[in-house]
Design a protein around this motif. Structure first.
Motif, PDB file in Angstrom:
ATOM      1  N   UNK A  81      71.748  51.039 157.728  1.00 29.10           N
ATOM      2  CA  UNK A  81      72.572  50.274 157.375  1.00 29.10           C
ATOM      3  C   UNK A  81      72.314  51.134 155.766  1.00 29.10           C
ATOM      4  N   UNK A  82      73.580  51.454 155.573  1.00 28.75           N
ATOM      5  CA  UNK A  82      73.776  52.390 154.223  1.00 28.75           C
ATOM      6  C   UNK A  82      75.292  51.054 153.657  1.00 28.75           C
ATOM      7  N   UNK A  83      75.675  50.982 154.287  1.00 31.88           N
ATOM      8  CA  UNK A  83      77.305  50.635 153.967  1.00 31.88           C
ATOM      9  C   UNK A  83      77.154  50.036 152.835  1.00 31.88           C
ATOM     10  N   UNK A  84      76.040  49.147 151.697  1.00 35.58           N
ATOM     11  CA  UNK A  84      76.400  48.461 150.787  1.00 35.58           C
ATOM     12  C   UNK A  84      74.940  48.991 150.056  1.00 35.58           C
ATOM     13  N   UNK A  85      74.696  50.210 149.823  1.00 31.19           N
ATOM     14  CA  UNK A  85      73.025  50.554 149.247  1.00 31.19           C
ATOM     15  C   UNK A  85      74.455  50.874 147.981  1.00 31.19           C
ATOM     16  N   UNK A  86      75.107  51.615 148.072  1.00 28.67           N
ATOM     17  CA  UNK A  86      75.776  52.067 146.850  1.00 28.67           C
ATOM     18  C   UNK A  86      76.415  50.622 146.432  1.00 28.67           C
ATOM     19  N   UNK A  87      76.994  49.597 146.621  1.00 31.25           N
ATOM     20  CA  UNK A  87      77.174  48.331 145.564  1.00 31.25           C
ATOM     21  C   UNK A  87      76.176  48.298 144.610  1.00 31.25           C
ATOM     22  N   UNK A  88      74.196  47.957 145.753  1.00 31.12           N
ATOM     23  CA  UNK A  88      73.323  48.106 144.340  1.00 31.12           C
ATOM     24  C   UNK A  88      73.240  49.490 143.617  1.00 31.12           C
ATOM     25  N   UNK A  89      74.085  50.122 143.479  1.00 31.17           N
ATOM     26  CA  UNK A  89      73.526  51.031 142.556  1.00 31.17           C
ATOM     27  C   UNK A  89      74.324  51.202 141.238  1.00 31.17           C
ATOM     28  N   UNK A  90      75.758  50.629 141.667  1.00 28.19           N
ATOM     29  CA  UNK A  90      76.570  50.131 141.003  1.00 28.19           C
ATOM     30  C   UNK A  90      75.768  49.233 139.539  1.00 28.19           C
ATOM     31  N   UNK A  91      75.439  47.931 140.843  1.00 29.18           N
ATOM     32  CA  UNK A  91      75.488  46.827 140.173  1.00 29.18           C
ATOM     33  C   UNK A  91      74.052  46.763 139.216  1.00 29.18           C
ATOM     34  N   UNK A  92      72.899  48.044 139.355  1.00 32.69           N
ATOM     35  CA  UNK A  92      72.002  47.538 138.996  1.00 32.69           C
ATOM     36  C   UNK A  92      72.460  49.131 137.140  1.00 32.69           C
ATOM     37  N   UNK A  93      73.043  49.431 137.134  1.00 34.14           N
ATOM     38  CA  UNK A  93      73.568  50.202 135.940  1.00 34.14           C
ATOM     39  C   UNK A  93      74.696  48.993 135.326  1.00 34.14           C
TER      40      UNK A  93
END
Length: 348
Positions: A81-93
């Motif tokens: 399930x990799x579809x939302x891990x990019x949202x995490x990346x943006x959010x952390x920054x």
């Protein structure tokens, strides 16, 4: 008589340049959808350009932040399930950027893997683009690195880099004083910190990622991959309304370590632990691992993902504004004389 040359190629060494080019073509529409005022050009250049004047800034100060997703990636990889891990990346920054009073303007990603899998990479970067669009910043560049021998099959790593701006003199924290009110914005889960501990707890529980979640609908893996909330547009609206003296993104170090980062010497945050309900995921983690309350508070966000320190006479108006932006707002306490965080009551 000519003979065919069969020398070694870069592809023979495990690096497929054509696949990299195909990935860029696939993600161009997603990146283009994040375009905003100030964006110049598109993907594919040696560098990414951004026009601060076109973005409306007169005397800007730039703010930069970089982060990753930590071992939450391991769950994404293991479950597929990799579809939302990019949202995490943006959010952390970008959630960090806004704590300085800055508007996130643009984002660059670094995606590294042993062998580029086009479908997987496209899903990941599409998630990054979604996070950028939802926080009002443009995805203007990045790097995809295919490095055979550096990663196990199927593994990858992510890093993100965000740049924002504010007009000179508008940086935060500023003006925090005794009597200021502390407002908490709800998280929607663990976000992206503490996952080495989370994975250890899951191991202790004996559950697999595909087991029914003991604290929510869906599988355990899906529940723990709920993407980090983006607080950018809501926080900027509050800052522009006036009365915000500081913001703290509740990341590593939890509620104990992060709020003091916005306080001047001699002041503390007094937080009433009974002011909000501890979300089920944290209760399950604490119970399964037999965590003490102090350990829980300094490891996780415990249901509060962002804190605002605001002037007392603006607290009610800012609460209404944030609720109008879709936030669940809790009045956590106030700024007092002291040091660090002073807790009252117990987590409910």
């Amino acid at each position: 008589m000519a003979t065919g040359h069969k020398g070694l190629t870069y592809a023979d060494a495990g690096v497929d340049i054509d696949a990299g080019n195909q990935l860029v073509d696939r993600i161009k529409p997603a990146a283009k959808a994040t375009s905003r005022s100030g964006t110049m050009g598109g993907l594919g250049g040696f560098g990414a350009l951004f026009d601060l004047k076109a973005a409306g800034y007169q005397d800007p100060i730039l703010v930069a932040a970089t982060d990753g997703v930590g071992t939450k990636l391991r769950i994404a990889i293991d479950t597929g399930h990799v579809d939302t891990i990019g949202i995490d990346l943006v959010a952390m920054c970008v959630n960090d950027l806004v704590c300085q009073g800055a508007e996130p303007l643009f984002f660059l990603d670094y995606f590294a893997t042993g062998k580029l899998e086009l479908d997987q990479a496209s899903r990941i970067i599409t998630g990054i683009a979604q996070g950028c669009a939802d926080s009002g910043c443009a995805l203007i560049g990045g790097e995809t690195a295919e490095m055979p021998g550096m990663y196990h099959k199927g593994d990858f790593d992510l890093a993100g880099f965000a740049v924002g701006a504010m007009e000179r003199g508008q940086d935060l924290p500023k003006g925090v004083r005794q009597g200021d009110v502390i407002l908490g914005l709800a998280s929607n889960g663990v976000h992206s910190n503490g996952y080495s501990f989370v994975r250890k707890v899951v191991e202790l529980s004996g559950l697999g990622w595909d087991a029914p979640s003991p604290f929510s609908d869906g599988t355990l893996g899906q529940a723990l991959l709920t993407p980090t909330r983006l607080y950018v547009k809501q926080a900027l609206a509050a800052i522009r309304a006036g009365g915000v003296h500081g913001l703290a993104h509740i990341t590593g170090g939890g509620l104990t370590e992060n709020p003091p980062r916005v306080l001047p010497e001699g002041l503390a945050c007094e937080i009433d632990l009974g002011a909000w309900q501890l979300p089920p995921v944290f209760r399950w983690l604490a119970t399964t691992a037999d965590m003490s309350e102090p350990e829980l508070l300094k490891t996780f966000n415990c249901g509060i993902g962002m804190i605002l320190v605001v002037a007392e006479d603006r607290a009610k108006d800012l609460t209404r504004l944030l609720e109008g932006e879709g936030e669940t707002v809790t009045r956590l306490g106030r700024v007092i004389e002291g040091q660090g965080v002073v807790y009252k009551g117990k987590l409910l």
